[in-house]
Design an enzyme around this catalytic site. Structure first.
Site, mmCIF file in Angstrom:
data_model
loop_
_atom_site.group_PDB
_atom_site.id
_atom_site.type_symbol
_atom_site.label_atom_id
_atom_site.label_comp_id
_atom_site.label_asym_id
_atom_site.label_seq_id
_atom_site.Cartn_x
_atom_site.Cartn_y
_atom_site.Cartn_z
ATOM 1 N N GLN A 1 -9.703 5.767 2.033
ATOM 2 C CA GLN A 1 -9.331 6.719 0.980
ATOM 3 C C GLN A 1 -9.802 6.254 -0.399
ATOM 4 O OE1 GLN A 1 -8.688 9.388 2.249
ATOM 5 N NE2 GLN A 1 -6.547 9.724 2.725
ATOM 6 N N ILE A 2 -9.522 4.986 -0.727
ATOM 7 C CA ILE A 2 -9.955 4.519 -2.053
ATOM 8 C C ILE A 2 -11.471 4.319 -2.066
ATOM 9 C CG2 ILE A 2 -9.671 2.763 -3.863
ATOM 10 C CD1 ILE A 2 -6.934 2.126 -2.745
ATOM 11 N N ASP B 1 -18.062 -0.390 6.055
ATOM 12 C CA ASP B 1 -16.774 -0.359 6.762
ATOM 13 C C ASP B 1 -17.013 -0.799 8.204
ATOM 14 O OD1 ASP B 1 -13.950 1.483 6.013
ATOM 15 O OD2 ASP B 1 -14.203 0.675 8.038
ATOM 16 N N HIS C 1 1.717 -7.386 -8.946
ATOM 17 C CA HIS C 1 1.690 -5.966 -8.589
ATOM 18 C C HIS C 1 2.724 -5.718 -7.486
ATOM 19 C CE1 HIS C 1 0.185 -1.973 -7.940
ATOM 20 N NE2 HIS C 1 -0.181 -2.232 -6.702
ATOM 21 N N ILE D 1 -8.895 -4.785 -4.407
ATOM 22 C CA ILE D 1 -7.826 -3.783 -4.543
ATOM 23 C C ILE D 1 -6.824 -3.899 -3.379
ATOM 24 C CG2 ILE D 1 -7.322 -1.303 -4.785
ATOM 25 C CD1 ILE D 1 -9.928 -0.844 -6.135
ATOM 26 N N THR D 2 -7.239 -4.574 -2.321
ATOM 27 C CA THR D 2 -6.392 -4.696 -1.129
ATOM 28 C C THR D 2 -5.053 -5.366 -1.464
ATOM 29 O OG1 THR D 2 -8.389 -4.873 0.219
ATOM 30 C CG2 THR D 2 -6.343 -5.649 1.224
ATOM 31 N N ARG E 1 0.026 0.955 2.951
ATOM 32 C CA ARG E 1 1.436 1.045 3.342
ATOM 33 C C ARG E 1 1.752 2.362 4.035
ATOM 34 N NH1 ARG E 1 5.231 0.086 -1.637
ATOM 35 N NH2 ARG E 1 3.491 0.740 -2.946
HETATM 36 P P1 A3D Z 1 -7.632 3.117 4.123
HETATM 37 O O1 A3D Z 1 -7.894 4.547 3.832
HETATM 38 O O2 A3D Z 1 -6.918 2.757 5.379
HETATM 39 O O3 A3D Z 1 -9.032 2.340 4.080
HETATM 40 C C1 A3D Z 1 -9.166 1.009 4.427
HETATM 41 C C2 A3D Z 1 -10.484 0.854 5.162
HETATM 42 O O4 A3D Z 1 -10.713 -0.535 5.395
HETATM 43 C C3 A3D Z 1 -10.515 1.555 6.528
HETATM 44 O O5 A3D Z 1 -11.538 2.532 6.542
HETATM 45 C C4 A3D Z 1 -10.807 0.410 7.508
HETATM 46 O O6 A3D Z 1 -11.671 0.778 8.574
HETATM 47 C C5 A3D Z 1 -11.470 -0.615 6.582
HETATM 48 N N1 A3D Z 1 -11.450 -1.975 7.121
HETATM 49 C C6 A3D Z 1 -10.506 -2.583 7.848
HETATM 50 N N2 A3D Z 1 -10.895 -3.847 8.160
HETATM 51 C C7 A3D Z 1 -12.110 -4.041 7.582
HETATM 52 C C8 A3D Z 1 -13.021 -5.126 7.526
HETATM 53 N N3 A3D Z 1 -12.735 -6.289 8.122
HETATM 54 N N4 A3D Z 1 -14.172 -4.953 6.843
HETATM 55 C C9 A3D Z 1 -14.458 -3.782 6.246
HETATM 56 N N5 A3D Z 1 -13.637 -2.719 6.270
HETATM 57 C C10 A3D Z 1 -12.477 -2.838 6.921
HETATM 58 O O7 A3D Z 1 -6.800 2.440 2.916
HETATM 59 P P2 A3D Z 1 -6.861 2.797 1.345
HETATM 60 O O8 A3D Z 1 -8.273 2.966 0.936
HETATM 61 O O9 A3D Z 1 -5.878 3.870 1.057
HETATM 62 O O10 A3D Z 1 -6.243 1.446 0.746
HETATM 63 C C11 A3D Z 1 -6.956 0.234 0.855
HETATM 64 C C12 A3D Z 1 -6.123 -0.937 0.362
HETATM 65 O O11 A3D Z 1 -5.840 -0.787 -1.026
HETATM 66 C C13 A3D Z 1 -4.750 -1.108 1.051
HETATM 67 O O12 A3D Z 1 -4.503 -2.485 1.287
HETATM 68 C C14 A3D Z 1 -3.778 -0.576 0.007
HETATM 69 O O13 A3D Z 1 -2.487 -1.141 0.146
HETATM 70 C C15 A3D Z 1 -4.446 -1.036 -1.262
HETATM 71 N N6 A3D Z 1 -4.016 -0.361 -2.488
HETATM 72 C C16 A3D Z 1 -3.910 -1.127 -3.601
HETATM 73 C C17 A3D Z 1 -3.524 -0.572 -4.788
HETATM 74 C C18 A3D Z 1 -3.380 -1.435 -6.007
HETATM 75 O O14 A3D Z 1 -3.034 -0.952 -7.053
HETATM 76 C C19 A3D Z 1 -3.658 -2.848 -5.917
HETATM 77 C C20 A3D Z 1 -3.253 0.804 -4.869
HETATM 78 C C21 A3D Z 1 -3.379 1.570 -3.728
HETATM 79 C C22 A3D Z 1 -3.774 0.970 -2.531
#
Ligand code: A3D
Length: 319
Positions: free
Chosen positions: A12-13, A33, A175, A118-119, A82
């Site tokens: 998503q991000i 990815d 955070h 960002i993770t 989460r």
């Molecule tokens: P999501 O849409 O699940 O995307 C994560 C992607 O990571 C998925 O497409 C997975 O296939 C990919 N992935 C998993 N393992 C690997 C790997 N080893 N190598 C490469 N890619 C991989 O999640 P999201 O985009 O919504 O969120 C990503 C992260 O950002 C999460 O940990 C959230 O908790 C975090 N996050 C942080 C903030 C901050 O303000 C710090 C805010 C919102 C989300």
């Protein structure tokens, strides 16, 4: 020569980052990815919007680190977000393993990049990323403070009916639920928020509620979405950091940076104002905190330290 930004994680991000970077023509984009199809599909979809939006950026999707080689900036969102009821800390074990793989990948292919993590859980994951990769501390930084500050500013703007552009503030510390909204540094139309409280424009109870809502801002969205967490505002915040680095804007931004004695803290990453320019984190800006802010900030740092201790128990190589 065109710059190159790699996005590790095309979820998503990651997808939103790619779209924003393309619209701004900030750099060519590599979406990486482990789920290659998602990276390829999103890169192609965004590329197909280029005739409509009129941008000239090369976008590719991949699961091969070779394609990410010599990136100027790497933004990491690989990991698990989460679900309702989870805290950011619940993600520690699984995201540590993922970040170890990512650190090895980028260390080999883009050792000179400016790396934005960002993770979650953010402060501990960015610290682990720096340790695993061995990349310079001024080139490895976490995104959180811009988002938390932006949420706080937005909520204040709604409450006070003042445009967001006329409000200045910053949220520092870890955070998590212990993050600290810096009220001494919060100004609305050039006036300190505390003076607005004195003038009766906002009650201190209402202000406290807004601070609490900010701390729980991520959880509020997780609850609505049910599947996943916020992504538009987190992506916008990551792009601001990348842009300040690539264009040497030297913006002062609240980010998770390595502290080497600043604020009396050594050897840990936490949210502080930093200057981001072509050298990466060029300076940690030390604000003169009030006693109350200082004690809340230290409390937040202790929460980050405790979580890093938990990370060391999961992986002793972090010790
Ligand atoms: P999501 O849409 O699940 O995307 C994560 C992607 O990571 C998925 O497409 C997975 O296939 C990919 N992935 C998993 N393992 C690997 C790997 N080893 N190598 C490469 N890619 C991989 O999640 P999201 O985009 O919504 O969120 C990503 C992260 O950002 C999460 O940990 C959230 O908790 C975090 N996050 C942080 C903030 C901050 O303000 C710090 C805010 C919102 C989300």
């Amino acid at each position: 020569m065109k710059k190159k930004i790699t996005l590790i994680g095309a979820g998503q991000i990651g997808g939103t980052l790619a779209h924003l970077i393309a619209l701004k023509e900030l750099a060519d984009v590599v979406l990486f990815d482990v789920a290659a199809g998602i990276a390829k599909g999103k890169a192609l979809d965004i590329a197909q919007s280029s005739p409509v939006n009129g941008f000239n950026v090369n976008l590719i999707g991949t699961d091969n680190y070779e394609d990410t080689k010599n990136s100027d900036v790497v933004i990491i969102t690989a990991g698990v977000p989460r679900k309702p009821g989870m805290t950011r800390d619940d993600l520690l074990g699984i995201n540590l393993k993922i970040i170890k793989q990512v650190a090895e990948g980028i260390k080999k292919t883009s050792p000179n990049a400016f790396v934005i993590c960002i993770t979650n859980p953010l402060d501990v994951i960015v610290m682990a990323l720096q340790k695993y990769s061995g990349l310079p501390k001024n080139k490895v930084v976490g995104m959180a403070g811009i988002l938390d500050s932006s949420r706080f500013i937005y909520f204040l703007s709604e409450e006070l009916k003042v445009p967001v552009q006329k409000i200045k503030s910053l949220v520092l510390g870890g955070h998590g639920d212990s993050m600290v909204a810096m009220l001494e540094f919060t100004e609305v139309l050039g006036k300190k928020i505390k003076d607005l409280v004195k003038e009766g424009k906002i009650t201190s109870e209402r202000l406290s509620q807004i601070v609490e809502r900010t701390k729980k801002g991520g959880a509020e969205i997780v609850k609505y979405l049910e599947k996943g967490s916020a992504y538009y505002a987190p992506a916008a915040s990551g792009v601001e950091m990348a842009e300040s680095y690539l264009k040497n804007l030297k913006k002062q931004l609240p980010c998770a940076a390595y502290l080497d004695g600043e604020y009396g803290i050594k050897g840990i990453y936490a949210g502080v104002p930093v200057i981001i320019g072509s050298e990466g984190v060029e300076k940690v800006v030390e604000l003169d905190l009030s006693n109350d802010e200082k004690s809340q900030f230290e409390n937040s740092i202790n929460a980050v330290k405790d979580l890093f201790d938990a990370a060391k128990k999961i992986d002793s190589s972090l010790s």
